[in-house]
Design an enzyme around this catalytic site. Structure first.
Site, PDB file in Angstrom:
ATOM      1  N   TYR A 140      22.925  24.289  10.353  1.00 52.69           N
ATOM      2  CA  TYR A 140      23.452  23.514   9.236  1.00 52.69           C
ATOM      3  C   TYR A 140      22.739  23.851   7.924  1.00 52.69           C
ATOM      4  O   TYR A 140      23.235  23.534   6.841  1.00 52.69           O
ATOM      5  CB  TYR A 140      23.340  21.994   9.490  1.00 52.69           C
ATOM      6  N   LYS A 191      20.255  27.094  24.622  1.00 53.53           N
ATOM      7  CA  LYS A 191      21.237  28.071  25.098  1.00 53.53           C
ATOM      8  C   LYS A 191      20.492  29.408  25.212  1.00 53.53           C
ATOM      9  O   LYS A 191      20.865  30.435  24.619  1.00 53.53           O
ATOM     10  CB  LYS A 191      22.397  28.133  24.081  1.00 53.53           C
ATOM     11  N   ASP A 223      25.715  23.644  27.705  1.00 56.95           N
ATOM     12  CA  ASP A 223      27.015  23.403  28.346  1.00 56.95           C
ATOM     13  C   ASP A 223      26.832  22.539  29.603  1.00 56.95           C
ATOM     14  O   ASP A 223      27.603  21.603  29.859  1.00 56.95           O
ATOM     15  CB  ASP A 223      27.739  24.724  28.665  1.00 56.95           C
ATOM     16  N   ASP A 247      23.901  16.992  17.461  1.00 62.64           N
ATOM     17  CA  ASP A 247      25.029  16.362  16.781  1.00 62.64           C
ATOM     18  C   ASP A 247      26.130  16.070  17.798  1.00 62.64           C
ATOM     19  O   ASP A 247      26.679  14.956  17.863  1.00 62.64           O
ATOM     20  CB  ASP A 247      25.543  17.359  15.713  1.00 62.64           C
ATOM     21  N   ASP A 251      26.953  12.273  20.139  1.00 55.10           N
ATOM     22  CA  ASP A 251      28.240  11.580  20.043  1.00 55.10           C
ATOM     23  C   ASP A 251      28.831  11.351  21.432  1.00 55.10           C
ATOM     24  O   ASP A 251      29.432  10.307  21.701  1.00 55.10           O
ATOM     25  CB  ASP A 251      29.234  12.374  19.181  1.00 55.10           C
TER      26      ASP A 251
END
Ligand code: NAD
Length: 358
Positions: A140, A191, A223, A247, A251
């Site tokens: 970001y 990852k 994942d 992020d 959620d």
């Protein structure tokens, strides 16, 4: 000494839900808590007031404050603005200007709401996870970034995912520290099978783990973590991950608890100065209708009292008051269930206040 709290309602439902949370702070102030509250615009409201999402006066105020209470930013009317002027830029600016690198997002399922979850009650009841998300680094913020034209005339968008060793070390320190105070299990999500950044992340976490022998450290690919969160979420105690993965995973964890309207968050700097906000956005679809759930914002005040104002007892008072309001069957529409009584934003706020005053 009096502590200064910056109040930034922002946009959409931010205005309504922050008003309810301020009533809780007012209540403690009347009871002798030494605080000073000052309000300022941010996001779309900042753009409307001063032509930019993070006005200079707002930045000055937050820098001189001990804690910040934020509602939410954003709205359809600002979507056509140049990226630099969009409300979300105000939020990213606050996080980076204040070096709020550690985002703490608890996903706790109040037993009264077990049926509100989209998962079976036995999978989620008693759920209590803390997700620690790195907040000021990663893709970001990475440079270079942009949209450019390739030699063949086609346009391409590009961003950069970068984490330095010190950045990984400081978020690791926070995450291990929190795990120590909880169930002493820390799962670092990455990852590493594909990304070099993750390879370094995993190496640093493994090295730091040696300094925290009481904490059981594990690693998981993102994942798989997404899958495990919906399969058997209670296997987790503390999850730590980089900005973008956090992020998304937080959620998903939020939804396990039944409502995005129930979850607070804290973003801390090195010195426990923090910004506190609900994890949801400005919900333009329900703004101004007195239906938004104010509990995530009220519970954000509890986190503020615990992490920045050193008032753990008052924090617990708020959490217990929220529990009692739920026990009495009061529900905003997002958590409404059979046999309960539907209330609006203001009535829910008043009910918490009544419990605190009882
Ligand atoms: P959102 O979180 O605002 O809303 C998602 C859904 O959840 C909507 O249906 C909404 O009505 C509902 N909802 C959210 N909060 C609720 C509450 N307290 N009570 C009851 N229902 C609630 O996400 P979105 O719709 O993707 O985004 C809307 C705007 O918010 C966008 O402009 C986005 O950029 C912004 N946003 C801001 C933040 C922030 O300020 N931290 C975070 C996410 C999104």
């Amino acid at each position: 000494m009096s502590k200064r709290i910056a109040i930034l309602p922002g946009d959409g439902i931010g205005i309504e839900i922050v008003a309810e949370a301020v009533k809780v702070l007012d209540h403690f102030q009347r009871q002798g808590l030494e605080i000073e509250m000052l309000e300022a615009p941010v996001g779309g409201a900042g753009y409307d007031a001063a032509g930019k999402p993070l006005p200079d006066e707002t930045l000055e105020l937050v820098k001189s404050s001990d804690a910040i209470l934020l509602g939410a930013v954003g709205g359809p009317q600002y979507e056509g603005l140049p990226r630099e002027l969009r409300p979300e830029k105000g939020l990213l600016g606050l996080r980076s200007e204040l070096s709020l690198f550690a985002n703490l997002r608890p996903a706790i399922l109040y037993p009264q709401l077990a049926d509100a979850s989209s998962l079976k009650a036995d999978v989620v009841s008693g759920l209590d996870i803390m997700i620690v998300r790195e907040l000021t680094g990663g893709i970001y913020f990475g440079e270079p970034r942009g949209i450019r034209r390739r030699p063949d005339g086609q346009r391409e968008g590009f961003n950069t995912l970068v984490y330095s060793e010190p950045e990984i070390e400081r978020i690791a320190r926070v995450a291990f520290g929190i795990a120590l105070k909880r169930g002493k299990r820390l799962c670092s999500v990455d990852k590493a099978n594909v990304l070099e950044v993750s390879e370094l992340w995993r190496e640093v976490f493994t090295r730091m783990g040696a300094h925290f022998p009481e904490v059981q450290l594990s690693h998981m690919y993102v994942d798989n973590a997404a899958m495990q969160l919906v399969r058997w979420p209670k296997q987790f105690d503390v999850i730590v991950t980089k900005n973008m993965f956090g992020d998304i995973l937080s959620d998903a964890a939020a939804m396990l608890t039944g409502s995005i309207g129930m979850l607070p968050s804290a973003s801390l700097d090195q010195n426990s100065k923090g910004m506190y906000e609900p994890i949801h956005g400005s919900a333009p679809d329900i703004a101004g209708q007195d239906v938004a759930n104010p509990l995530a914002t009220i519970l954000s005040v509890a986190m503020m009292l615990r992490y920045s104002l050193d008032q753990a007892e008052l924090a617990a008072n708020i959490e217990q008051a929220v529990g009692r309001v739920l026990d009495k069957g009061l529900r905003t529409p997002d958590i409404m269930a059979e046999g309960c009584r539907e209330v609006g934003t203001a009535e829910m706020g008043e009910a918490v206040l009544a419990e605190l005053s009882a």
